[in-house]
Design a protein around this motif. Structure first.
Motif, short mmCIF file in Angstrom:
data_model
loop_
_atom_site.label_atom_id
_atom_site.label_comp_id
_atom_site.label_asym_id
_atom_site.label_seq_id
_atom_site.Cartn_x
_atom_site.Cartn_y
_atom_site.Cartn_z
N PRO A 61 18.36 -25.13 -1.14
CA PRO A 61 18.93 -25.52 -2.43
C PRO A 61 18.32 -24.68 -3.55
N ARG A 62 18.97 -24.68 -4.69
CA ARG A 62 18.54 -23.83 -5.82
C ARG A 62 17.09 -24.02 -6.23
N PRO A 63 16.55 -25.26 -6.30
CA PRO A 63 15.13 -25.37 -6.68
C PRO A 63 14.20 -24.64 -5.70
N VAL A 64 14.53 -24.67 -4.43
CA VAL A 64 13.70 -23.98 -3.43
C VAL A 64 13.88 -22.47 -3.56
N VAL A 65 15.12 -22.03 -3.77
CA VAL A 65 15.39 -20.60 -3.96
C VAL A 65 14.62 -20.09 -5.17
N ALA A 66 14.67 -20.84 -6.27
CA ALA A 66 13.97 -20.44 -7.49
C ALA A 66 12.47 -20.34 -7.24
N ALA A 67 11.90 -21.32 -6.55
CA ALA A 67 10.47 -21.31 -6.27
C ALA A 67 10.09 -20.13 -5.39
N LYS A 68 10.89 -19.85 -4.37
CA LYS A 68 10.59 -18.73 -3.47
C LYS A 68 10.69 -17.39 -4.19
N LEU A 69 11.57 -17.30 -5.18
CA LEU A 69 11.72 -16.06 -5.95
C LEU A 69 10.76 -15.98 -7.13
N GLY A 70 10.12 -17.11 -7.49
CA GLY A 70 9.19 -17.12 -8.62
C GLY A 70 9.87 -17.11 -9.96
N VAL A 71 11.05 -17.75 -10.02
CA VAL A 71 11.80 -17.82 -11.28
C VAL A 71 12.22 -19.27 -11.52
N SER A 72 12.80 -19.52 -12.69
CA SER A 72 13.31 -20.86 -12.99
C SER A 72 14.74 -20.99 -12.45
N ILE A 73 15.23 -22.22 -12.38
CA ILE A 73 16.62 -22.44 -11.96
C ILE A 73 17.57 -21.80 -12.97
N ALA A 74 17.24 -21.90 -14.25
CA ALA A 74 18.06 -21.24 -15.28
C ALA A 74 18.04 -19.73 -15.09
N GLY A 75 16.90 -19.19 -14.69
CA GLY A 75 16.80 -17.76 -14.42
C GLY A 75 17.69 -17.34 -13.27
N LEU A 76 17.81 -18.21 -12.25
CA LEU A 76 18.74 -17.93 -11.15
C LEU A 76 20.16 -17.82 -11.68
N ALA A 77 20.54 -18.79 -12.52
CA ALA A 77 21.89 -18.79 -13.07
C ALA A 77 22.14 -17.55 -13.91
N ARG A 78 21.16 -17.17 -14.72
CA ARG A 78 21.31 -15.96 -15.53
C ARG A 78 21.46 -14.73 -14.66
N GLY A 79 20.84 -14.76 -13.48
CA GLY A 79 20.94 -13.64 -12.54
C GLY A 79 22.20 -13.69 -11.69
N GLY A 80 23.00 -14.72 -11.87
CA GLY A 80 24.26 -14.83 -11.14
C GLY A 80 24.14 -15.51 -9.78
N VAL A 81 22.99 -16.11 -9.48
CA VAL A 81 22.81 -16.80 -8.21
C VAL A 81 23.14 -18.27 -8.43
N THR A 82 24.28 -18.68 -7.91
CA THR A 82 24.72 -20.06 -8.12
C THR A 82 24.84 -20.85 -6.83
N GLU A 83 24.74 -20.17 -5.68
CA GLU A 83 24.90 -20.84 -4.40
C GLU A 83 23.57 -20.89 -3.66
N ALA A 84 23.56 -21.68 -2.60
CA ALA A 84 22.37 -21.76 -1.76
C ALA A 84 22.19 -20.44 -1.03
N LEU A 85 20.93 -20.06 -0.81
CA LEU A 85 20.64 -18.81 -0.10
C LEU A 85 19.77 -19.09 1.12
N THR A 86 19.91 -18.24 2.13
CA THR A 86 19.06 -18.34 3.31
C THR A 86 17.76 -17.61 3.04
N THR A 87 16.78 -17.82 3.88
CA THR A 87 15.50 -17.13 3.74
C THR A 87 15.71 -15.62 3.82
N GLU A 88 16.60 -15.20 4.70
CA GLU A 88 16.90 -13.77 4.85
C GLU A 88 17.47 -13.19 3.55
N GLN A 89 18.39 -13.92 2.91
CA GLN A 89 18.97 -13.45 1.65
C GLN A 89 17.91 -13.41 0.54
N ILE A 90 17.02 -14.38 0.53
CA ILE A 90 15.95 -14.42 -0.47
C ILE A 90 15.03 -13.22 -0.28
#
Length: 130
Positions: A61-90
């Motif tokens: 889910p987005r909170p986990v993706v954001a944490a793994k990338l070291g960004v905020s959830i809003a930062g994910l949205a600004r970067g265009g990441v709106t869907e769930a990602l796999t570990t491989e994609q991260i």
């Protein structure tokens, strides 16, 4: 009068959030039922294979993706990441280090630094008042 103890239950979405997994990726029986507090505790202590696999490989889910990338959830949205990602994609995103990710990581670092500064300042003020 005696009150009857009833088991607390939660919707699958709430349980998935507490477990840190993406609800649509969970088994159908998990998605369609209700989860008691005892069942949630058991899942946390002794996760079944599907839960271990989801936590390890995703999709996350987005909170986990954001944490793994070291960004905020809003930062994910600004970067265009709106869907769930796999570990491989991260990992691929980390390796590619797009400009938005570098910028959002820097922003997140500044936010953490400012939060620490304010916490320190408030602690000093509280100590001065005593």
């Amino acid at each position: 009068m005696k009150s009857h103890a009833t088991a607390q239950t939660m919707k699958p979405a709430t349980a998935a959030k507490k477990l840190g997994v993406y609800l649509p990726a969970t088994p159908a029986e998990f998605q369609e039922g209700v989860v008691s507090r005892a069942e949630l505790n058991e899942l946390q202590v002794n996760p079944p294979e599907w839960l271990r696999a989801l936590r390890e490989t995703g999709p996350h889910p987005r909170p986990v993706v954001a944490a793994k990338l070291g960004v905020s959830i809003a930062g994910l949205a600004r970067g265009g990441v709106t869907e769930a990602l796999t570990t491989e994609q991260i990992d691929a995103l980390k390796d590619a280090a797009p400009e938005w990710l570098t910028k959002e990581r820097a922003t997140q670092a500044e936010v953490r630094k400012e939060t620490a500064r304010i916490k320190k300042r408030d602690a000093e003020r509280a100590a001065a008042e005593d």
